[in-house]
Design a protein around this motif. Sequence first.
Motif, PDB file in Angstrom:
ATOM      1  N   ASP A  19       0.857  -1.190   0.000  1.00 17.85           N
ATOM      2  CA  ASP A  19       0.000   0.000   0.000  1.00 17.85           C
ATOM      3  C   ASP A  19       0.886   1.231   0.000  1.00 17.85           C
ATOM      4  OD1 ASP A  19      -2.459  -1.325   0.109  1.00 17.85           O
ATOM      5  OD2 ASP A  19      -2.053  -1.812   2.212  1.00 17.85           O
ATOM      6  N   LYS A  40      -1.453   5.131  -5.322  1.00 20.59           N
ATOM      7  CA  LYS A  40      -1.353   3.861  -6.025  1.00 20.59           C
ATOM      8  C   LYS A  40      -2.350   3.751  -7.163  1.00 20.59           C
ATOM      9  CE  LYS A  40      -2.237  -0.764  -4.468  1.00 20.59           C
ATOM     10  NZ  LYS A  40      -1.812  -1.811  -3.529  1.00 20.59           N
ATOM     11  N   GLU A  41      -3.633   4.000  -6.849  1.00 16.68           N
ATOM     12  CA  GLU A  41      -4.659   3.841  -7.882  1.00 16.68           C
ATOM     13  C   GLU A  41      -4.470   4.805  -9.052  1.00 16.68           C
ATOM     14  OE1 GLU A  41      -6.796   1.348  -8.320  1.00 16.68           O
ATOM     15  OE2 GLU A  41      -5.694   0.520  -6.617  1.00 16.68           O
ATOM     16  N   GLN A  44      -2.008 -10.339  -7.470  1.00 22.52           N
ATOM     17  CA  GLN A  44      -3.107 -10.021  -6.571  1.00 22.52           C
ATOM     18  C   GLN A  44      -3.906 -11.258  -6.194  1.00 22.52           C
ATOM     19  OE1 GLN A  44      -5.593  -6.895  -8.195  1.00 22.52           O
ATOM     20  NE2 GLN A  44      -4.929  -5.580  -6.526  1.00 22.52           N
ATOM     21  N   ARG A  66       5.171   3.626   7.365  1.00 26.18           N
ATOM     22  CA  ARG A  66       4.504   3.966   6.097  1.00 26.18           C
ATOM     23  C   ARG A  66       5.483   4.551   5.099  1.00 26.18           C
ATOM     24  NH1 ARG A  66      -0.010   5.629   9.120  1.00 26.18           N
ATOM     25  NH2 ARG A  66       0.756   7.759   9.092  1.00 26.18           N
ATOM     26  N   THR A  94       6.360   3.104   1.409  1.00 30.09           N
ATOM     27  CA  THR A  94       6.206   3.921   0.209  1.00 30.09           C
ATOM     28  C   THR A  94       7.495   3.923  -0.604  1.00 30.09           C
ATOM     29  OG1 THR A  94       4.661   5.311   1.407  1.00 30.09           O
ATOM     30  CG2 THR A  94       5.571   6.204  -0.638  1.00 30.09           C
TER      31      THR A  94
END
Lengths: 306, 314
Positions: free
Chosen positions: A131, A135-136, A192, B28, B32
């Motif tokens: 994550d 990203k999207e 995925q 995080r 990243t």
Amino acid sequence: MVVQHEAPSAITDAGTGQHRRGSARRSSRRPVGQAGPALKAASYVTVAVAALATLGPFFYILTTSLKDSASLFSYPPNWIPDELFWGNYSRLLTETLFVRWTVNTLIVATTVTALKLLFDSMAGYAFAKIDFPAKEPLFIFLLLGLMIPVSALLIPLFFLVRGMNLLNTYWALILPPLANPIGILLMRNFIQSLPRDLDNAARLDGCSEFAIYRRIVVPLVRPPLVVLGVLTFMIQYTSFIWPLVVTSDNRMNVLTTGLAGQRGVATIDWGAISAGGIMAMIPITIFFLALQRFFTAGSLMGALKQ
Amino acid sequence: MDDHAPPAVPAPRRLTGAEHRRLARRYRLRRTLQAYAFLAPNLFFFGLFLVVPSIWLLLVTFQSGGVYGEAQFVGLDNWRQLFVDPLVTQTMRNTLLLAAMSIPALFVVGLGLALLLRNIGRGGPALRAALYFPTLTPLVIIGSIWLFLVHPDFGALNLGIRALGGDTVNWLGDTAIALPTIAMVEVWRGMGFWALFFLAGLLALPEELYQAAHLDGTNAWQRLRYLTLPLMRPVFLFAAIVAIFYTLQVFDTVFVMTDGGPANSTATVAWYVYKSIYVYDQAGFGASLSFILLLMILGLTLGALRLLRSRMDG
């Protein structure tokens, strides 16, 4: 951007391919109520005729490549030459850079394929299992690149590669094809589908992301890697317009541009062209036959589906 | 990892809120960075060889020259020329005609072969491999093969026609027949690929529906018309997108077989773009033409995609 469709199965042999929804293909090949003996016979005949139509021209240039120029245009034509003439092949090998073109093609296609497999599986892993911010949107941005055909970018790409002083180098042939994002989509969708517990457990055990990618994911994604590899290799092997634009030195030609350059202006040496066509088909045929049992359209389409 | 080893550090105390947030932020950030490290090679090449040229394309359309000499800024000249050059209209018409001739033929032949292949058990893999063979073949070689097959004097096609008592056809020399001949070659090359693509779609259809339809006493034609074709619609539309995307860029066969002739009757847009680089030294004009090609492809594929989506929702 996501295309939805249902369509696993077979390019050559559906039996051995990777099927994510793993059902028994054998039974679904012949649905009930289909194909009585008459229909079956008719199917065989029609498909065999079509297969003859596809293979016939190859047989035609095979015989042409084995005739000397005198018997080439004899009438009525003799379909199977009485005596095999190897002169076209030896002429091609000695008077052109055919061997060099073949080596160039193999260097370029192999390098592009290897790099694509590495980069796309890495990117696929990041999109599927990590994550991170943006990203999207980033993924959709990469997919938009799928809509842009290379032939439309020919001119700016030419200026770019020339500006980098790469015309007539392997780099000019190898680097631009690496921009194609199709493999990212393929690898992401497949990775995925691997259970989340797998990588999470490894993470809890203190595995680094790279170790998870290298030790857990890569061994599990061999089937789609083969599909992507065959596809990339085939596209590179047959590519024409880009090599044509960035190579002018005969020594840097690939098979396709080299053979195309053999067509004289006034006279066409049919024997040599046929021989070249036959020999150029040998590497890709061996490659395909070696890998065809891994290569199913199903794994490709299944992976593109979402 | 030895589960029985005593903990090396004393039992952890509870984290304060601030510590917790700091650690979470650090975690995080690290993830990243790791993610972008994985993406870096692809983003680099995508940016350099796709994003940069896409923007550059627009800039080039305002220039002239540049291949052999210095580029000059010419404003909208190239765009103006697009509208007055009759070859632009002709190449666009040829390209669309080629798609209009070859894609429906490919779909009919491909689907027909797929339906027949479904009935074939033994020998199927060999037949499928034979049909697929042209897909492996570089188009340059296919062009050369067909150049030979359609030769007016000693090509196999005309020998066959003459043997049957017909008149010799000038396949590539006649302006009315040359483009259909190119379309024929494209169909010959693509039919095996689409047959296997459609076969994959057919094999994925739910068998229960066919069992039910069979029990209802339907015949083969009814099952094809009311079951197979509607169920295959998403596959067809996806195939249409791929086929449009591919066919509108046709270059190799044209370049090898006719080089646009006779009288530009087989000149395609991609062919004209290529010519504008080296032959005409008009990269700027070629770039505007590429832009039109891009818009044609985007328009037609997005149109098909839209159709696909609305069908899926409906």
